[in-house]
Scaffold this motif. Structure first.
Motif, PDB file in Angstrom:
ATOM      1  N   MET A   1      55.628 -28.923 -25.384  1.00 46.45           N
ATOM      2  CA  MET A   1      54.365 -29.678 -25.726  1.00 46.45           C
ATOM      3  C   MET A   1      53.367 -28.673 -25.655  1.00 46.45           C
ATOM      4  O   MET A   1      53.172 -27.957 -24.977  1.00 46.45           O
ATOM      5  CB  MET A   1      54.108 -30.617 -24.622  1.00 46.45           C
ATOM      6  N   LYS A   2      52.364 -28.840 -26.846  1.00 48.42           N
ATOM      7  CA  LYS A   2      51.152 -27.973 -26.746  1.00 48.42           C
ATOM      8  C   LYS A   2      49.909 -28.638 -26.809  1.00 48.42           C
ATOM      9  O   LYS A   2      49.732 -29.317 -27.750  1.00 48.42           O
ATOM     10  CB  LYS A   2      51.275 -27.259 -28.119  1.00 48.42           C
ATOM     11  N   LEU A   3      49.363 -28.771 -25.870  1.00 53.40           N
ATOM     12  CA  LEU A   3      48.126 -29.392 -25.647  1.00 53.40           C
ATOM     13  C   LEU A   3      46.792 -28.742 -26.341  1.00 53.40           C
ATOM     14  O   LEU A   3      46.042 -29.571 -26.720  1.00 53.40           O
ATOM     15  CB  LEU A   3      47.558 -29.399 -24.061  1.00 53.40           C
ATOM     16  N   LEU A   4      46.909 -27.661 -26.109  1.00 51.51           N
ATOM     17  CA  LEU A   4      45.695 -26.624 -26.820  1.00 51.51           C
ATOM     18  C   LEU A   4      46.586 -26.049 -28.041  1.00 51.51           C
ATOM     19  O   LEU A   4      47.158 -25.021 -27.928  1.00 51.51           O
ATOM     20  CB  LEU A   4      45.117 -25.806 -26.017  1.00 51.51           C
ATOM     21  N   ARG A   5      46.358 -26.315 -29.334  1.00 54.07           N
ATOM     22  CA  ARG A   5      47.076 -25.973 -30.296  1.00 54.07           C
ATOM     23  C   ARG A   5      46.132 -25.509 -31.498  1.00 54.07           C
ATOM     24  O   ARG A   5      45.239 -26.360 -31.827  1.00 54.07           O
ATOM     25  CB  ARG A   5      48.210 -26.812 -30.869  1.00 54.07           C
ATOM     26  N   ASN A   6      46.429 -24.408 -31.902  1.00 54.31           N
ATOM     27  CA  ASN A   6      45.654 -23.912 -33.123  1.00 54.31           C
ATOM     28  C   ASN A   6      46.626 -23.537 -34.286  1.00 54.31           C
ATOM     29  O   ASN A   6      46.767 -22.195 -34.188  1.00 54.31           O
ATOM     30  CB  ASN A   6      44.409 -23.188 -32.859  1.00 54.31           C
ATOM     31  N   THR A   7      46.883 -24.406 -35.249  1.00 58.48           N
ATOM     32  CA  THR A   7      47.875 -23.642 -36.050  1.00 58.48           C
ATOM     33  C   THR A   7      47.438 -22.696 -37.001  1.00 58.48           C
ATOM     34  O   THR A   7      48.432 -21.847 -37.140  1.00 58.48           O
ATOM     35  CB  THR A   7      48.145 -24.938 -37.075  1.00 58.48           C
ATOM     36  N   LEU A   8      46.199 -22.501 -37.325  1.00 56.34           N
ATOM     37  CA  LEU A   8      46.001 -21.534 -38.265  1.00 56.34           C
ATOM     38  C   LEU A   8      45.862 -19.969 -37.445  1.00 56.34           C
ATOM     39  O   LEU A   8      46.210 -19.123 -38.059  1.00 56.34           O
ATOM     40  CB  LEU A   8      44.297 -21.604 -38.439  1.00 56.34           C
ATOM     41  N   LEU A   9      45.429 -20.106 -36.369  1.00 55.80           N
ATOM     42  CA  LEU A   9      45.768 -18.892 -35.314  1.00 55.80           C
ATOM     43  C   LEU A   9      46.977 -18.475 -35.054  1.00 55.80           C
ATOM     44  O   LEU A   9      47.588 -17.200 -34.930  1.00 55.80           O
ATOM     45  CB  LEU A   9      45.087 -19.082 -34.014  1.00 55.80           C
ATOM     46  N   ILE A  66      40.451  -6.932 -35.211  1.00 58.19           N
ATOM     47  CA  ILE A  66      39.922  -7.423 -34.108  1.00 58.19           C
ATOM     48  C   ILE A  66      40.293  -8.936 -33.795  1.00 58.19           C
ATOM     49  O   ILE A  66      40.265  -9.353 -32.714  1.00 58.19           O
ATOM     50  CB  ILE A  66      38.331  -7.455 -34.204  1.00 58.19           C
ATOM     51  N   ALA A  67      40.387  -9.652 -34.962  1.00 54.97           N
ATOM     52  CA  ALA A  67      40.429 -11.108 -34.890  1.00 54.97           C
ATOM     53  C   ALA A  67      42.142 -11.146 -34.363  1.00 54.97           C
ATOM     54  O   ALA A  67      42.195 -11.951 -33.469  1.00 54.97           O
ATOM     55  CB  ALA A  67      40.343 -11.630 -36.407  1.00 54.97           C
ATOM     56  N   TYR A  68      42.886 -10.460 -34.927  1.00 55.03           N
ATOM     57  CA  TYR A  68      44.184 -10.297 -34.341  1.00 55.03           C
ATOM     58  C   TYR A  68      44.397 -10.474 -32.688  1.00 55.03           C
ATOM     59  O   TYR A  68      45.005 -11.083 -31.985  1.00 55.03           O
ATOM     60  CB  TYR A  68      45.113  -9.472 -34.883  1.00 55.03           C
ATOM     61  N   GLN A  69      43.656  -9.237 -32.153  1.00 59.59           N
ATOM     62  CA  GLN A  69      43.581  -8.990 -30.667  1.00 59.59           C
ATOM     63  C   GLN A  69      42.989 -10.227 -30.120  1.00 59.59           C
ATOM     64  O   GLN A  69      43.713 -10.684 -28.952  1.00 59.59           O
ATOM     65  CB  GLN A  69      42.915  -7.842 -30.334  1.00 59.59           C
ATOM     66  N   LYS A  70      41.915 -10.692 -30.584  1.00 55.20           N
ATOM     67  CA  LYS A  70      41.415 -11.760 -29.794  1.00 55.20           C
ATOM     68  C   LYS A  70      42.211 -13.041 -29.969  1.00 55.20           C
ATOM     69  O   LYS A  70      42.166 -14.060 -29.220  1.00 55.20           O
ATOM     70  CB  LYS A  70      40.108 -12.075 -30.401  1.00 55.20           C
ATOM     71  N   ALA A  71      42.571 -13.447 -31.168  1.00 56.55           N
ATOM     72  CA  ALA A  71      43.604 -14.520 -31.536  1.00 56.55           C
ATOM     73  C   ALA A  71      44.879 -14.523 -30.525  1.00 56.55           C
ATOM     74  O   ALA A  71      45.279 -15.545 -29.921  1.00 56.55           O
ATOM     75  CB  ALA A  71      44.163 -14.615 -33.059  1.00 56.55           C
ATOM     76  N   ARG A  72      45.420 -13.231 -30.234  1.00 55.91           N
ATOM     77  CA  ARG A  72      46.589 -13.246 -29.553  1.00 55.91           C
ATOM     78  C   ARG A  72      46.184 -13.524 -27.920  1.00 55.91           C
ATOM     79  O   ARG A  72      46.863 -14.441 -27.468  1.00 55.91           O
ATOM     80  CB  ARG A  72      47.188 -11.931 -29.382  1.00 55.91           C
ATOM     81  N   ASP A  73      45.088 -13.207 -27.766  1.00 54.21           N
ATOM     82  CA  ASP A  73      44.406 -13.413 -26.133  1.00 54.21           C
ATOM     83  C   ASP A  73      44.424 -14.977 -25.825  1.00 54.21           C
ATOM     84  O   ASP A  73      44.752 -15.344 -24.848  1.00 54.21           O
ATOM     85  CB  ASP A  73      43.406 -12.473 -25.670  1.00 54.21           C
ATOM     86  N   ILE A  74      43.823 -15.546 -26.956  1.00 51.58           N
ATOM     87  CA  ILE A  74      43.544 -16.966 -26.789  1.00 51.58           C
ATOM     88  C   ILE A  74      44.509 -17.735 -26.828  1.00 51.58           C
ATOM     89  O   ILE A  74      44.704 -18.796 -25.976  1.00 51.58           O
ATOM     90  CB  ILE A  74      42.408 -17.369 -28.242  1.00 51.58           C
ATOM     91  N   LEU A  75      45.667 -17.526 -27.682  1.00 51.41           N
ATOM     92  CA  LEU A  75      46.944 -18.230 -27.539  1.00 51.41           C
ATOM     93  C   LEU A  75      47.845 -18.081 -26.388  1.00 51.41           C
ATOM     94  O   LEU A  75      48.305 -19.099 -25.873  1.00 51.41           O
ATOM     95  CB  LEU A  75      47.651 -17.678 -28.859  1.00 51.41           C
ATOM     96  N   PHE A  81      47.299 -22.205 -20.163  1.00 48.92           N
ATOM     97  CA  PHE A  81      46.800 -23.618 -19.795  1.00 48.92           C
ATOM     98  C   PHE A  81      47.496 -24.819 -19.500  1.00 48.92           C
ATOM     99  O   PHE A  81      47.859 -25.587 -18.908  1.00 48.92           O
ATOM    100  CB  PHE A  81      45.453 -23.656 -20.436  1.00 48.92           C
ATOM    101  N   ASP A  82      48.306 -25.008 -20.796  1.00 49.55           N
ATOM    102  CA  ASP A  82      49.313 -25.850 -21.142  1.00 49.55           C
ATOM    103  C   ASP A  82      50.116 -26.106 -19.859  1.00 49.55           C
ATOM    104  O   ASP A  82      50.576 -26.939 -19.167  1.00 49.55           O
ATOM    105  CB  ASP A  82      50.029 -25.866 -22.354  1.00 49.55           C
ATOM    106  N   ALA A  83      50.906 -24.782 -19.402  1.00 48.15           N
ATOM    107  CA  ALA A  83      51.759 -24.384 -18.404  1.00 48.15           C
ATOM    108  C   ALA A  83      51.306 -25.305 -17.184  1.00 48.15           C
ATOM    109  O   ALA A  83      51.953 -25.732 -16.293  1.00 48.15           O
ATOM    110  CB  ALA A  83      52.340 -23.359 -18.334  1.00 48.15           C
ATOM    111  N   GLU A  84      50.146 -24.542 -16.616  1.00 44.93           N
ATOM    112  CA  GLU A  84      49.497 -25.000 -15.446  1.00 44.93           C
ATOM    113  C   GLU A  84      49.225 -26.486 -15.458  1.00 44.93           C
ATOM    114  O   GLU A  84      49.691 -27.045 -14.411  1.00 44.93           O
ATOM    115  CB  GLU A  84      48.180 -24.615 -15.376  1.00 44.93           C
ATOM    116  N   LEU A  85      48.915 -27.216 -16.691  1.00 44.47           N
ATOM    117  CA  LEU A  85      48.765 -28.867 -16.542  1.00 44.47           C
ATOM    118  C   LEU A  85      50.208 -29.499 -16.352  1.00 44.47           C
ATOM    119  O   LEU A  85      50.386 -30.457 -15.726  1.00 44.47           O
ATOM    120  CB  LEU A  85      47.880 -29.228 -17.768  1.00 44.47           C
TER     121      LEU A  85
END
Length: 303
Positions: A1-9, A66-75, A81-85
């Motif tokens: 299950m993915k509570l926080l999901r951004n398909t584009l990233l 730069i976007a890749y590095q930040k997107a990887r960290d966000i995901l 976050f999903d796992a903790e919940l």
């Protein structure tokens, strides 16, 4: 299950890690045209191009890097976050990111494969990731949260991390089959006899004492395989873990220069962040490693 999901990233990161649209379609389970649409939508949202694609192949733009590095960290943070919940329902889930140095699978006493087998035998929804890197790189990735736990000979320990000693790795000095010392009688092997010959060492762990020769090694390597290869040329002496070198010695490609002063020990530790939410998956893995570990006999580790 993915509570926080951004398909584009997710699509963007997968394309980068697969090296282009072609391989990414199999990882994502969608067509290249669908991937192209998602990347276009991402670029429209961002207001700049993240990659070049065409006959010249796939390539990230400067902003795309730069976007890749930040997107990887966000995901990665979103998965944590999903796992903790989700663990509130007593499920073992989320990412488990482990770091190790190379050539640890045959390290006596560590039993990492057994620990992983025990961990994975439980019902779980864990996405496992194992990274092989130097102790310095593993330390940095633990600090930033890229890794949850790491196993290595951490000689430079920092206050942000906790360390638990697991076992000790013995290193011995070796030469190749064409080296002048290969046929030297064992009783004649001494540090003084060895000192004039060039050494190769690992960039992250200079084990051999400068008393054996120049304080600077003549060759530096990043892993054990490269070390064994250079020693095998007959041009260098070098330290290797005894468990790793055994197959090379049995094949006659390497010879141990046996002397009590030509042996070193590295204590292996399990490192985790001192301040972090230790999810159930991390706690279980840490306990499994400690339960399966068999420290060698003897006193305190030598350095």
């Amino acid at each position: 299950m993915k509570l926080l999901r951004n398909t584009l990233l997710e699509t963007f990161v997968t394309v980068v890690e697969c090296g282009g649209f072609s391989d990414a379609q199999y990882a994502l389970g969608i067509t290249q045209s669908a991937i192209s649409i998602r990347i276009r939508d991402l670029e429209t949202s961002l207001g700049y191009r993240v990659c070049e694609r065409g006959r010249g192949g796939f390539r990230l733009t400067e902003r795309g890097e730069i976007a890749y590095q930040k997107a990887r960290d966000i995901l990665r943070s979103a998965r944590d976050f999903d796992a903790e919940l989700l663990e509130l329902r007593d499920a073992v889930t989320g990412d488990l990111r482990i770091g190790v140095v190379d050539a640890v699978n045959s390290l006596p006493g560590l039993n990492l494969s057994q620990a992983l087998q025990r961990f994975l035998s439980r019902p779980n929804e864990v996405r496992l990731e194992i990274v092989v890197a130097s102790p310095a790189d593993l330390t940095q990735q633990l600090i930033t949260g890229e890794l949850h736990a790491a196993i290595a000979p951490f000689r430079n320990q920092i206050t942000d991390l906790t360390y638990e000693e697991l076992c000790t790795e013995e290193h011995r000095l070796y030469c190749g089959g064409t080296h002048p010392l290969y046929s030297l009688p064992e009783q004649e092997v001494t540090p003084q006899q060895v000192a004039p010959y060039p050494l190769c060492q690992r960039s992250y762990d200079m084990l051999v004492s400068p008393d054996l020769g120049s304080p600077e090694p003549k060759a530096v390597v990043a892993n054990m395989e490269a070390m064994a290869m250079l020693i095998g040329t007959g041009q260098y002496l070098g330290p290797l873990p005894a468990h790793f070198a055994q197959s090379w010695v049995s094949a006659g490609k390497l010879r141990e220069l046996s002397h009590p002063q030509l042996r070193w020990h590295s204590p292996f530790c399990l490192a985790t962040r001192r301040i972090q939410v230790h999810r159930r998956a991390v706690e279980l893995f840490v306990q499994d490693v400690k339960d399966c570990c068999q420290p060698g006999p003897g006193g305190p580790s030598e350095t």
